[in-house]
Design a protein around this motif. Structure first.
Motif, PDB file in Angstrom:
ATOM      1  N   GLY A   7      11.943  11.099   7.765  1.00  0.00           N
ATOM      2  CA  GLY A   7      11.605   9.932   7.950  1.00  0.00           C
ATOM      3  C   GLY A   7      10.195   9.292   8.160  1.00  0.00           C
ATOM      4  O   GLY A   7      10.102   8.613   8.240  1.00  0.00           O
ATOM      5  N   LYS A   8       9.585  10.901   8.790  1.00  0.00           N
ATOM      6  CA  LYS A   8       8.685  10.862   9.408  1.00  0.00           C
ATOM      7  C   LYS A   8       7.493  10.867   8.652  1.00  0.00           C
ATOM      8  O   LYS A   8       7.248  11.386   7.294  1.00  0.00           O
ATOM      9  CB  LYS A   8       8.437  12.317  10.728  1.00  0.00           C
ATOM     10  N   GLN A   9       5.784  10.348   8.932  1.00  0.00           N
ATOM     11  CA  GLN A   9       4.689  10.763   8.116  1.00  0.00           C
ATOM     12  C   GLN A   9       4.772  10.662   6.413  1.00  0.00           C
ATOM     13  O   GLN A   9       3.956  10.218   6.156  1.00  0.00           O
ATOM     14  CB  GLN A   9       4.340  11.974   8.385  1.00  0.00           C
ATOM     15  N   GLN A  10       5.924  10.228   5.744  1.00  0.00           N
ATOM     16  CA  GLN A  10       6.154  10.246   4.274  1.00  0.00           C
ATOM     17  C   GLN A  10       4.897   8.877   4.187  1.00  0.00           C
ATOM     18  O   GLN A  10       4.854   8.437   2.677  1.00  0.00           O
ATOM     19  CB  GLN A  10       6.996  10.554   4.156  1.00  0.00           C
ATOM     20  N   THR A  11       5.153   8.005   5.403  1.00  0.00           N
ATOM     21  CA  THR A  11       4.469   6.528   4.154  1.00  0.00           C
ATOM     22  C   THR A  11       2.843   6.854   4.920  1.00  0.00           C
ATOM     23  O   THR A  11       2.318   5.704   4.166  1.00  0.00           O
ATOM     24  CB  THR A  11       5.353   5.287   5.803  1.00  0.00           C
ATOM     25  N   ALA A  12       2.667   8.322   5.320  1.00  0.00           N
ATOM     26  CA  ALA A  12       1.274   8.236   5.367  1.00  0.00           C
ATOM     27  C   ALA A  12       0.195   7.336   4.654  1.00  0.00           C
ATOM     28  O   ALA A  12      -1.132   7.222   4.623  1.00  0.00           O
ATOM     29  CB  ALA A  12       0.845   9.056   6.290  1.00  0.00           C
ATOM     30  N   LEU A  13       0.264   8.784   3.285  1.00  0.00           N
ATOM     31  CA  LEU A  13      -0.566   8.179   2.371  1.00  0.00           C
ATOM     32  C   LEU A  13      -0.203   6.664   1.591  1.00  0.00           C
ATOM     33  O   LEU A  13      -1.311   6.205   1.728  1.00  0.00           O
ATOM     34  CB  LEU A  13       0.127   9.369   0.883  1.00  0.00           C
ATOM     35  N   ALA A  14       0.671   6.104   1.585  1.00  0.00           N
ATOM     36  CA  ALA A  14       0.783   4.682   1.257  1.00  0.00           C
ATOM     37  C   ALA A  14      -0.023   4.009   1.207  1.00  0.00           C
ATOM     38  O   ALA A  14      -0.890   2.688   1.499  1.00  0.00           O
ATOM     39  CB  ALA A  14       2.096   4.278   0.830  1.00  0.00           C
ATOM     40  N   GLN A  15       0.665   4.360   3.549  1.00  0.00           N
ATOM     41  CA  GLN A  15       0.208   2.827   3.885  1.00  0.00           C
ATOM     42  C   GLN A  15      -2.033   3.617   4.051  1.00  0.00           C
ATOM     43  O   GLN A  15      -3.042   2.307   3.850  1.00  0.00           O
ATOM     44  CB  GLN A  15       0.019   3.808   5.890  1.00  0.00           C
ATOM     45  N   THR A  16      -2.394   4.586   3.524  1.00  0.00           N
ATOM     46  CA  THR A  16      -3.546   4.686   4.252  1.00  0.00           C
ATOM     47  C   THR A  16      -4.513   4.115   3.018  1.00  0.00           C
ATOM     48  O   THR A  16      -5.348   3.818   2.863  1.00  0.00           O
ATOM     49  CB  THR A  16      -3.943   6.084   3.745  1.00  0.00           C
ATOM     50  N   VAL A  17      -3.797   4.643   1.866  1.00  0.00           N
ATOM     51  CA  VAL A  17      -4.599   3.744   0.386  1.00  0.00           C
ATOM     52  C   VAL A  17      -4.521   2.293   1.241  1.00  0.00           C
ATOM     53  O   VAL A  17      -5.743   1.392   0.631  1.00  0.00           O
ATOM     54  CB  VAL A  17      -3.422   3.955  -0.880  1.00  0.00           C
ATOM     55  N   LEU A  18      -3.495   1.608   1.561  1.00  0.00           N
ATOM     56  CA  LEU A  18      -3.886   0.168   1.500  1.00  0.00           C
ATOM     57  C   LEU A  18      -4.785  -0.118   2.560  1.00  0.00           C
ATOM     58  O   LEU A  18      -5.654  -1.210   3.075  1.00  0.00           O
ATOM     59  CB  LEU A  18      -2.173  -0.866   2.647  1.00  0.00           C
ATOM     60  N   ALA A  19      -4.744   0.866   3.936  1.00  0.00           N
ATOM     61  CA  ALA A  19      -5.792   0.462   4.991  1.00  0.00           C
ATOM     62  C   ALA A  19      -7.457   0.832   4.481  1.00  0.00           C
ATOM     63  O   ALA A  19      -8.185   0.099   4.409  1.00  0.00           O
ATOM     64  CB  ALA A  19      -5.343   1.359   5.856  1.00  0.00           C
ATOM     65  N   ALA A  20      -7.473   1.855   3.610  1.00  0.00           N
ATOM     66  CA  ALA A  20      -8.819   2.219   3.233  1.00  0.00           C
ATOM     67  C   ALA A  20      -8.666   0.269   2.440  1.00  0.00           C
ATOM     68  O   ALA A  20     -10.138   0.447   1.964  1.00  0.00           O
ATOM     69  CB  ALA A  20      -8.818   3.137   1.935  1.00  0.00           C
TER      70      ALA A  20
END
Ligand code: HEM
Length: 385
Positions: A51-64
């Motif tokens: 459950g680690k880090q897999q949110t990074a991609l989607a979160q980064t799209v949102l942050a961007a």
């Protein structure tokens, strides 16, 4: 160019998507891997499981997306991610696939609330964000020291403390290792025992002797059910003479302070590796360096022999081991005694360690912008962008 209306819709809907971020991420990966199981040869399955880090991609799209009208604001953070993508061999043709399943996940989770206007706006926004990554990665592929993954022979393995091993490798093919920069990492690809997919991991280089060999260190990650797929295999199943596949050195973490500044190199756990490379390099160049490593106990300090030798050989080098069992947590009081206006801080370790140190530095009125840092995890999860 995105229309003003598209930008408005995107910015207005970011908070809603953030609210459902975890669900969207879960559906996204499930659907992505169902349709493209070959991508399991690139993505980190241990991260997925833990459950680690897999949110990074989607979160980064949102942050961007929050910066959709000035995407240049995200460039410094994209640079770090783009290095990782290039090292993993993420290619331009992967972006539409990820985009398709991210949009499908948004639609599936939000249902009727995701109107056609909203979906169209997000499709366009994703395209813009993806093109920032693709452009940056294109330049990195052109500059990479070699293409794809290449074979390297292991020439030495040593224990470093109780949970780390250092590896020395040299190319088997007709490949020249470029001049390495302290702070860089390489990416190893293996076929783990008991797993049907390939697995890739980044490991920092701990030495820049620049003798045609690459030296990196691997910490044994997790245990039992949550044991790291790759680190345990590298520790237990690889010996001198075996072959590893490695992609070209990557990363933008490096010493970039004026020569008259003293360096405070602060690390914990596997964060020691890039810091040791910087200590070696800058120590020999004659710069004043204070190397601080935070560790549980003295017996477990990785690279202690090498660090102590650099300390003895270079008058300009000072070493502090902050041992938690003896000294407790590292607080702002201790940090204060090491910092002044002539000192530049370099920080490396896991996300929890970095968050704690940033909290302590905040008490001294030092914020992230005054620190050079490389988290072993997604940078955007601790930066304010
Ligand atoms: C890692 C963002 C597209 C594959 C990451 C990380 C971020 C990120 C923030 C974590 C970096 C770190 O650990 O410091 C994005 C964004 C994308 C995108 C915003 C689209 C605009 C892609 C594509 C692929 C991909 C198209 C390939 C299919 C990976 C992989 C990792 C990664 C394999 C390593 C982490 C893991 O295995 O779980 N990405 N990415 N990404 N990305 Fe991307």
């Amino acid at each position: 160019m995105l229309s003003e209306q598209t930008k408005e819709i995107v910015k207005q809907t970011v908070p809603v998507l953030e609210q459902y971020g975890n669900e969207i991420t879960k559906v996204f990966y499930e659907r992505l891997f169902e349709a493209h199981p070959e991508l399991l040869n690139i993505f980190n399955k241990s991260n997925q499981k833990q459950g680690k880090q897999q949110t990074a991609l989607a979160q980064t799209v949102l942050a961007a997306a929050k910066h959709i009208d000035q995407l240049e604001a995200i460039v410094p953070n994209v640079n770090q991610i783009a290095h990782k993508h290039r090292a993993l061999q993420v290619k331009e043709e992967h972006y539409p696939i990820v985009g398709e399943y991210l949009l499908k996940a948004i639609k599936e989770v939000l249902g009727d609330a995701a109107t056609d206007d909203i979906m169209n706006a997000w499709e366009e926004a994703y395209g813009e964000i993806a093109s920032v990554f693709i452009q940056m990665e294109k330049a990195m592929y052109e500059q990479a020291a070699w293409d794809d993954f290449q074979s390297f022979k292991i020439t030495n393995i040593e224990d470093q403390g109780t949970s780390m091993k250092s590896f020395e490798v040299e190319p088997e093919e007709n490949i020249k290792v470029p001049e390495l920069i302290a702070g860089q990492y390489i990416t190893v690809r293996i076929k783990p025992t008991n797993d049907e997919n390939l697995a890739l991991r980044h490991y920092s280089i701990f030495s820049v002797k620049n003798d045609g060999k690459i030296r990196f260190a691997v910490k044994r990650e997790g245990a039992g059910e949550k044991k790291g797929l790759v680190s345990h295999d590298l520790h237990d199943s690889y010996s001198v003479g075996d072959t590893l596949e490695i992609s070209a050195p990557a990363g933008d973490f490096k010493v970039e302070s004026p020569e008259d500044k003293k360096l405070l190199l602060l690390s914990s756990g596997a964060g020691v590796t890039p810091m040791l490379a910087m200590l070696e390099d800058e120590g020999y160049k004659g710069r004043d360096v204070h190397f601080v490593h935070v560790n549980e106990s003295e017996a477990d300090v990785p690279f202690k022999k090498e660090i102590d030798a650099l300390n003895v050989m270079n008058n300009n080098v000072e070493v502090t081991y902050h041992l938690r069992e003896r000294d407790g947590y590292l607080t702002s009081d201790e940090l204060k005694s090491w910092i002044n206006e002539d000192v530049e801080i370099y920080l490396c370790g896991g996300i929890t360690f970095m968050d704690t140190i940033f909290e302590e530095l905040n008490k001294l009125n030092i914020d992230q912008s005054g620190v050079h840092f490389e988290p072993f995890g997604p940078k955007m999860s601790i930066t304010n962008v």
